[in-house]
Motif scaffolding. Sequence first.
Motif: not given
Length: 310
Positions: A140-159
């Motif tokens: 759950g925390d991992t997915l939250q970090l992924l969604s936060g990185g995507l909202r910041a404008g990062h690509s999926i690999l960078r997230a």
Amino acid sequence: MTLTIGVVLLAAALLLLGVALLAPGAASVPLDRRRPVQASSESSLSRFAGSAVNLADGYFAQRKVRLFNRDALEQAGLRMGQGDFYVLLLIGGFLGALAGFVVGGFLLSLLLVLLSPIAGHLVLSVLAGKRRAKFDEQLGDTLQLLSGGLRAGHSILRAIDAAGAESQSPTAEEMRRVITETSLGRDLLASLTDTAERMRNEDFVWVAQAIQINREVGGNLAEVMDQVNETIRERSEIKGHIKSLAAEGKFSAYILMAMPVGIVVMLMLVNPGYMNVMFTNPLGWMMMAASVILMTIGGLWMRKIIDLKF
């Protein structure tokens, strides 16, 4: 004559003591300062262990042995080679055989030696299970970090890279492995699917499928991750409730299966000769074999009852 020998030995001891006290002292400069580049020599035990590990590695390099292979060690989170683990098993089997021979004789010693590979398999299974459970708790925390990185404008690999850097083990290790494999040219979906199979996590399969669908169709992947995260959190809550209800059955199964073994060990420690009839009489061997078979059937039966699928 005896008195004369005693006097001579006493005089020799006093002479040696005087030589030791009056002898000139050693150099005041320590050895590590006088020879700073000289490496410390390894002990005989270290050299023997290194030779044994190298011999085992050479043996397994020429043959494909699936038992306790590299994948099993990695899933358990052990950073050692197959040869290292087999050397540890041999040492454990030797110590178990020695302890069994001292406590119960040759038969107990042989039994502990035969149980050494089973104990190694159980250790790897327990460690791998704890690692997978921890990965599931951190999802759950991992997915939250992924969604936060995507909202910041990062690509999926960078997230994924950022989530691996900010997460704890084993999530951090698995995310870094995904990044490394994709950097070497492997497809992202294949790498994520392998991660889900290693961790035996069905929820992470949803994550991999959501990422793949978004790469093919498009859309806001951050919102998709939030929805998947919400679904996974609800499933985790139900899963925890079911585990708490099934914990009583598991605990009862552990006690019932450990009780006969504990009673036998206690009797062998209190009165070693009390159990000799069981190990020397053919009827005793038949009774022990029947008890092992019945305990195995009962354990598998109870495990099937409390192993709930959801």
